[in-house]
Design a protein around this motif. Sequence first.
Motif, PDB file in Angstrom:
ATOM      1  N   GLY A 251       0.828  -1.195   0.000  1.00 24.34           N
ATOM      2  CA  GLY A 251       0.000   0.000   0.000  1.00 24.34           C
ATOM      3  C   GLY A 251       0.859   1.239   0.000  1.00 24.34           C
ATOM      4  N   LEU A 252       0.192   2.394   0.010  1.00 28.45           N
ATOM      5  CA  LEU A 252       0.871   3.681   0.008  1.00 28.45           C
ATOM      6  C   LEU A 252       0.247   4.560   1.083  1.00 28.45           C
ATOM      7  N   VAL A 253       1.092   5.292   1.817  1.00 28.16           N
ATOM      8  CA  VAL A 253       0.647   6.245   2.823  1.00 28.16           C
ATOM      9  C   VAL A 253       1.036   7.648   2.365  1.00 28.16           C
ATOM     10  N   TRP A 254       0.112   8.594   2.510  1.00 28.90           N
ATOM     11  CA  TRP A 254       0.244   9.934   1.939  1.00 28.90           C
ATOM     12  C   TRP A 254       0.051  10.984   3.033  1.00 28.90           C
ATOM     13  N   TYR A 255       0.979  11.945   3.128  1.00 28.29           N
ATOM     14  CA  TYR A 255       0.858  13.052   4.070  1.00 28.29           C
ATOM     15  C   TYR A 255       1.162  14.322   3.296  1.00 28.29           C
ATOM     16  N   GLN A 256       0.114  14.963   2.804  1.00 24.14           N
ATOM     17  CA  GLN A 256       0.264  16.151   1.969  1.00 24.14           C
ATOM     18  C   GLN A 256      -1.077  16.882   1.959  1.00 24.14           C
TER      19      GLN A 256
ATOM     20  N   ASP B  21      -0.412  -8.371  -9.154  1.00 22.38           N
ATOM     21  CA  ASP B  21      -0.187  -7.806  -7.833  1.00 22.38           C
ATOM     22  C   ASP B  21      -1.013  -8.489  -6.759  1.00 22.38           C
ATOM     23  N   GLY B  22      -1.990  -9.304  -7.150  1.00 19.80           N
ATOM     24  CA  GLY B  22      -2.786 -10.015  -6.168  1.00 19.80           C
ATOM     25  C   GLY B  22      -3.813  -9.164  -5.462  1.00 19.80           C
ATOM     26  N   MET B  23      -4.012  -7.909  -5.899  1.00 17.39           N
ATOM     27  CA  MET B  23      -4.959  -7.018  -5.237  1.00 17.39           C
ATOM     28  C   MET B  23      -5.901  -6.398  -6.247  1.00 17.39           C
ATOM     29  N   SER B  24      -7.135  -6.165  -5.823  1.00 23.46           N
ATOM     30  CA  SER B  24      -8.084  -5.489  -6.691  1.00 23.46           C
ATOM     31  C   SER B  24      -7.937  -3.980  -6.621  1.00 23.46           C
ATOM     32  N   GLU B  25      -7.364  -3.468  -5.526  1.00 28.66           N
ATOM     33  CA  GLU B  25      -7.248  -2.034  -5.328  1.00 28.66           C
ATOM     34  C   GLU B  25      -6.099  -1.767  -4.372  1.00 28.66           C
ATOM     35  N   LEU B  26      -5.157  -0.938  -4.784  1.00 27.01           N
ATOM     36  CA  LEU B  26      -4.012  -0.638  -3.927  1.00 27.01           C
ATOM     37  C   LEU B  26      -4.482   0.096  -2.675  1.00 27.01           C
ATOM     38  N   PRO B  27      -4.202  -0.417  -1.478  1.00 26.15           N
ATOM     39  CA  PRO B  27      -4.564   0.301  -0.254  1.00 26.15           C
ATOM     40  C   PRO B  27      -3.889   1.671  -0.194  1.00 26.15           C
ATOM     41  N   PHE B  28      -4.650   2.641   0.273  1.00 25.56           N
ATOM     42  CA  PHE B  28      -4.160   4.025   0.291  1.00 25.56           C
ATOM     43  C   PHE B  28      -4.561   4.664   1.617  1.00 25.56           C
ATOM     44  N   GLY B  29      -3.551   5.042   2.408  1.00 31.17           N
ATOM     45  CA  GLY B  29      -3.803   5.731   3.668  1.00 31.17           C
ATOM     46  C   GLY B  29      -3.309   7.159   3.610  1.00 31.17           C
ATOM     47  N   PHE B  30      -3.894   8.023   4.429  1.00 30.98           N
ATOM     48  CA  PHE B  30      -3.481   9.420   4.423  1.00 30.98           C
ATOM     49  C   PHE B  30      -3.655  10.017   5.815  1.00 30.98           C
ATOM     50  N   VAL B  31      -3.043  11.184   6.017  1.00 27.78           N
ATOM     51  CA  VAL B  31      -3.086  11.880   7.293  1.00 27.78           C
ATOM     52  C   VAL B  31      -3.879  13.163   7.138  1.00 27.78           C
ATOM     53  N   GLN B  32      -4.888  13.321   7.966  1.00 22.29           N
ATOM     54  CA  GLN B  32      -5.652  14.573   8.006  1.00 22.29           C
ATOM     55  C   GLN B  32      -4.844  15.610   8.779  1.00 22.29           C
TER      56      GLN B  32
END
Length: 756
Positions: free
Chosen positions: A378-383, A424-435
């Motif tokens: 997955g990907l984590v986003w802080y922006q 990739d074995g996934m239907s949707e790449l997990p995506f996390g973010f910071v409020q």
Amino acid sequence: MTAACLLLLLVSTRALVPSLALTVSPLVSDGAVLVAAPAAAHIFGEGAARKQEVRVAIDGQTLATTTANEDGTFGASLPPRKASTAPVTVTVSTDTQQVVVNNILFGEVWACSGQSNMQMTVSSAANATAEILRAKQYKHIRVATVAQISLPNTTVPAYEPQMQQTWTDAATGLDGAPWTTFSATCWFFGRNLYDRLGGDVPVGLVAVSVGGTAIELWTPVSDQSKCQDAPCFDTNRNCALWAERGECKRNPGYMLVRCRYSCKQCAGPPWRPGGGGGDGHATLPYLQAKTALPSYSERTPVTPEQYVNDDRRGHSTIFDAPEMRAALAGQFVNDMSYARHSPNDVDDIIDSQGGLNDDRASLWNGMLAPVLRMSLSGLVWYQAEANYYNPTGRTPNVGYRCLFPAFVNAVRNFYRASKPAHGDGMSELPFGFVQLAGYCDTLWKAADCSYSSLNLVAELRWAQVSGLAKAPNRVLGSSSFFATAIDLEASNGTVAGNATWGDIHPPDKQHVGDRLARAAMAVVYGDTTVHYAGPVLSACEVRTSMHAKRGGDNSAYLDLAFDATLLRGDAISLHAAHGLEVLLASSNGTWLAAPLVRANGYTARAQLPTANSDVIAVRYAWRDNPCCPQSYGPTEPPSNYTCKELACAIYASSSELPAPPFYASVDRSGRCQLPWNPAKNAKLKSKKVSTSHALVAGGGVFVSTAVVAGCRSSMAKSRSTAVDANGELSVKSDPRCTREGMAPLRLRGTTSANIV
């Protein structure tokens, strides 16, 4: 053959075969962690002959073959491989060349991207010395940092990233590297994830960040086209003067974004204080703006040298960049949002090239897209900080409210397109973010930090969740998750030596990492036992003489209910009375405080201003600095006051997770209309609870351990779960409990439906 023809032939041949030496991406280099099952690790590189067969072997056994593309690039997906702390050797070969990569582990691999809050290093975080020493316990966590490369004016991303820090295991990073370069948010997220996964699954972390950068630089141009800009306006009263001085040409990175009207980039009204719509929000972003902005001489630090070189270089320059730029006589000050200390930073180069419009997608091309060729967990986003000027949190298809989902979709689409079908074995790449955290412009007087009625950052937080209060949601997808940082801000002077109260860059990245890891465990890994969500509003109802009352009570109050299923048996705790506000039809667009007075299980009550309160809207934590009581005061507070961390009003009692901000209209019957929870728009029903607590006069924190009677979860303690046909987790609970309103959780490799 003429010399010109020969030169053309050489150039054309070079374009087809960029390199004759076989190379593998630096993301698949010595010491790397590759993603484990159910995903399939993707091995990619360059330098093969066109149409040449490329083989990939592990410990001498060939497991995948592929054919090189016309330009010599190649990619092959290995069969899914279980996580293991036992290192293996990967060999990539053709008939004429081979590359051997040693000490490879298989486990969970996360990319971490964004701007300055993601770029803040472990060495700059709170308690850095102790945290770096503690890292030696984590020999199976490995970290890498991508070099800051801008690649503008192209639609073709780089195939491989360049690296600032190659793969390093945490246990050997005690000499300063990688902690002086690696992201603190990413590290604390990965460390918490590693612990929660049991301490026997390797974790790989790849940091991809550049401070002071807007989301447009990280998004393909084609994916931005559907999003409209906010209405034309200047964001500073001095824009016209600066434009007259020629700053539109001298300082385009700031002026063409912040002073669009005065630089003749669009047609619209100039900046002005006041204005507003019927719901109490501005038609321009500056509703109730202060009529007397502090002059340049009132801001600190007072000299350009201090501004660039001191330890507080994270402070915002959004209101004085042109003046500061002139004072520096051509030296660089990053006018995208934050002052930088190195003129060689890529964001410095970006801004000097002429501003945002010339550099859209430049960091997508040079940094992020090459990382997305790697198989990830997955990907984590802080922006979002650099997009404060264009939030439009409550207007779809405009500003960040549109740009952020467009970015998320672009990430997922490119990620899938860069792998073999279903590799990739996934239907949707997990995506996390910071409020975003609490914020004020600390170059202003301290009092201005709290008494800002602009609330652009508040609008931006709402845009981050697509106006749906929570994630997963129907816009960001079933594998989205987030952690709110609204109560995490540097307080009481200095923290870690480089931040002051109100700085949007809190050094406390430990809480951020813990909250992200909790959410990832629940949403991505299917852990049904972890508390991962703060209280999310599920219903509210006004009780006044103008609305239906119950039980003959003539008091004027607002009842609120929070999603019991997301709380997972936890209860509401009140840490303060401030933060909730109501808008009255009779208040002329002014929001009035509605102090919180009591919490009971998963419900709370707030006192309304008058017995005949004609409430038309309600909001919570809707301030740039939402957790300071001074932010809601009728007058400016003293200039020397401070605000504590973890000081918002509404929390989950045992997990101490804060309630995220919310905004809702109220219909004529007094019921809140919640787009994220339409099933709860009906009349609020009372639930029997075992105990209650109230916030009484005199203050103090009262924490209740009450849970809703008959709704105690009997979830198994193990992480094994069942997934039904819709991709929802099967949870064993008391039959009297309801899953209504719950965002279905998702195991990596499954699908999910019915997200609201």
